[in-house]
Design an enzyme around this catalytic site. Structure first.
Site, PDB file in Angstrom:
ATOM      1  N   SER A 204       0.836  -1.198   0.000  1.00 27.63           N
ATOM      2  CA  SER A 204       0.000   0.000   0.000  1.00 27.63           C
ATOM      3  C   SER A 204       0.880   1.261   0.000  1.00 27.63           C
ATOM      4  O   SER A 204       1.751   1.385  -0.852  1.00 27.63           O
ATOM      5  CB  SER A 204      -0.974  -0.059   1.185  1.00 27.63           C
ATOM      6  N   ASP A 300      -8.906  -4.105  -6.218  1.00 26.84           N
ATOM      7  CA  ASP A 300      -8.340  -3.698  -4.923  1.00 26.84           C
ATOM      8  C   ASP A 300      -9.410  -2.934  -4.122  1.00 26.84           C
ATOM      9  O   ASP A 300      -9.858  -1.865  -4.542  1.00 26.84           O
ATOM     10  CB  ASP A 300      -7.127  -2.801  -5.208  1.00 26.84           C
ATOM     11  N   HIS A 367      -6.628  -6.343  -0.561  1.00 29.08           N
ATOM     12  CA  HIS A 367      -5.682  -5.218  -0.682  1.00 29.08           C
ATOM     13  C   HIS A 367      -4.279  -5.819  -0.595  1.00 29.08           C
ATOM     14  O   HIS A 367      -3.867  -6.460  -1.555  1.00 29.08           O
ATOM     15  CB  HIS A 367      -6.005  -4.160   0.378  1.00 29.08           C
TER      16      HIS A 367
END
Ligand SMILES: *[C@@H]1O[C@H](CO)[C@@H](O)[C@H](O)[C@H]1NC(C)=O
Ligand SMILES: *[C@@H]1O[C@H](CO)[C@@H](O)[C@H](O)[C@H]1NC(C)=O
Length: 424
Positions: A204, A300, A367
């Site tokens: 991320s 995502d 994610h």
């Protein structure tokens, strides 16, 4: 012992939840999410085989003070280090944790009160899993490497600069770049300067930091070392939201200017487009010289919830159920999600042609996927062509095979772990 292990895991889960919640702060609406990424661990905790071995203490950066490398609140940044052994003792794997960004004085001030802005709130031990695991059955290629989990506490993907700090008494430190530099010096002195193989990774916002610093990392390593980078769930797309507003672009614009990140970004990008757009990987990925692997789900959930359908773009809550669980999306919404996937594939089309690049783009509603056994490598983790993410990354890193894997569109892949945020 088992109690200790579970307690460590539980603390980690709690913090992870809170961290995810903070990752959303800064967008038009603050979303409080009580059911977050790793909830499904509750079911599996009892069957997880955690070796005590993989609970790793926090180390605060020793040279923080003298280098001026501080978290947002002025505390020392931290990392968790586990020494390599056997054939892995000269190899180094770094993983930068994620947690969104702060784009305003208010959101950065709030962040100071959390582990994402201050080491005073960081848990003292974390559990290493997935790509950080020392269990060969979970992490066959990297289990015995030196491993470092880098804590993220600057709010700008390790790219802020002190020149942008406010001079009027608002105490916020923008030291991302200095944290990166001080941390690298400390790790080099711990033996990384003799690395034979190295992999910089992150998830991320930490994956974005990986992309930003990948070439610096390469240049810090010995010339003869094999050095590569892996960015997980960090290919944030330069796309409009469902109302046609440039929500993400304006968010990045604010982060960029607040923390003065320009100096950490690729120069050829800065001279080509509106500079704050150089936080979008698709704008600078061409400039990265070092071999690179992208792991990203095509659906995502973070991107769907924050870039494609931020709350402000859905005033009538038509997307509410779909954002909580992809199985609840109606056919029109699925079409829009397929469009988002197409944009990702288009943005990666050139990247895919380059020989030393690799990718694993699965069609899951998830994610980060590299830091948990369930998604990195286990009997029921997501696969493309029957390969897990761990096998794909290993094949690419060690040149066993070229790996350019793109999954068929949702819902064709039965191996997906799709997040369900409706579960309490
Ligand atoms: C400092 O300046 C910023 C931006 O100009 C402002 O938002 C903030 O309230 C100021 N802080 C103080 C303590 O005056
Ligand atoms: C998939 O891989 C596993 C080992 O990882 C193997 O046992 C299985 O037979 C493979 N399945 C297919 C369909 O190739």
């Amino acid at each position: 012992m088992a109690n200790h292990r579970l307690r460590a895991l539980f603390c980690w889960r709690k913090l992870t939840k809170r961290d995810w919640a903070i990752a959303f702060v800064g967008f038009t609406t603050i979303v409080f999410i009580y059911t977050l990424f790793f909830d499904y661990r509750t079911d599996q905790a009892s069957s997880l085989d955690l070796s005590d071995n993989d609970v790793v203490d926090l180390t605060l950066l020793h040279n923080a003070e003298e280098r001026g490398a501080f978290c947002l609140d002025g505390s020392s940044p931290g990392y968790h280090f586990k020494k390599g052994f056997g054939s892995g003792s000269s190899n180094w794997l770094l993983h930068i944790e994620g947690g969104g960004w702060c784009n305003t004085i208010e959101s950065c001030s709030f962040r100071k009160t959390t582990a994402l802005g201050s080491s005073n709130f960081m848990q003292r031990q974390v559990h290493f899993a997935g790509i950080l695991s020392s269990d060969p059955s979970q992490n066959a290629d990297f289990f015995n490497w030196n491993k470092v989990k880098i804590r993220y506490c600057d709010g700008a993907s390790l790219a802020g600069h002190p020149e942008s700090e406010l001079k009027n008494g608002t105490r916020l430190f923008f030291r991302g770049q200095l944290i990166w530099e001080a941390l690298m010096d400390e790790l080099l002195s711990l033996g990384m300067s003799n690395a034979k193989q190295a992999l910089l990774s992150g998830c991320s916002a930490g994956g974005l930091a990986t992309l930003i610093h990948c070439d610096d990392f390469r240049d810090l390593m010995p010339k003869q070392a094999t050095v590569k980078c892996l960015a997980d769930a960090s290919f944030f797309l330069e796309e409009q939201d469902v109302l046609g507003k440039r929500t993400m672009e304006s968010f990045y614009h604010d982060v960029f200017h607040l923390q003065g990140v320009a100096k950490s970004l690729h120069k050829d990008c800065l001279s080509r487009v509106e500079p704050s757009k150089c936080l979008f990987p698709q704008e600078f990925i061409k400039s990265i010289r070092t071999p690179l692997f992208i792991v990203n789900p095509a659906y995502d959930f973070w991107q769907i919830r924050n870039i494609l359908v931020p709350d402000a773009s859905d005033p009538h809550n038509n997307w509410r159920q779909c954002k909580l669980n992809i199985h609840s999306c109606n056919p029109d919404q699925i079409e829009i999600l397929h469009g988002f996937r197409n944009s990702l594939l288009k943005a990666l089309s050139e990247f895919q042609q380059i020989e030393d690049r690799g990718m694993f783009i699965n069609s899951c509603f998830v994610h980060c996927q590299t830091w948990a056994a369930e998604t990195w490598h286990s009997f029921n983790s997501p696969r493309i062509n029957n390969k897990t993410i761990a096998q794909s990354v290993g094949d690419w890193y060690f040149n066993r095979n070229a790996v350019k894997l793109t999954d068929c569109p949702y819902p064709c892949n039965p191996t997906c772990y799709n997040m369900d945020f409706t579960r309490g």
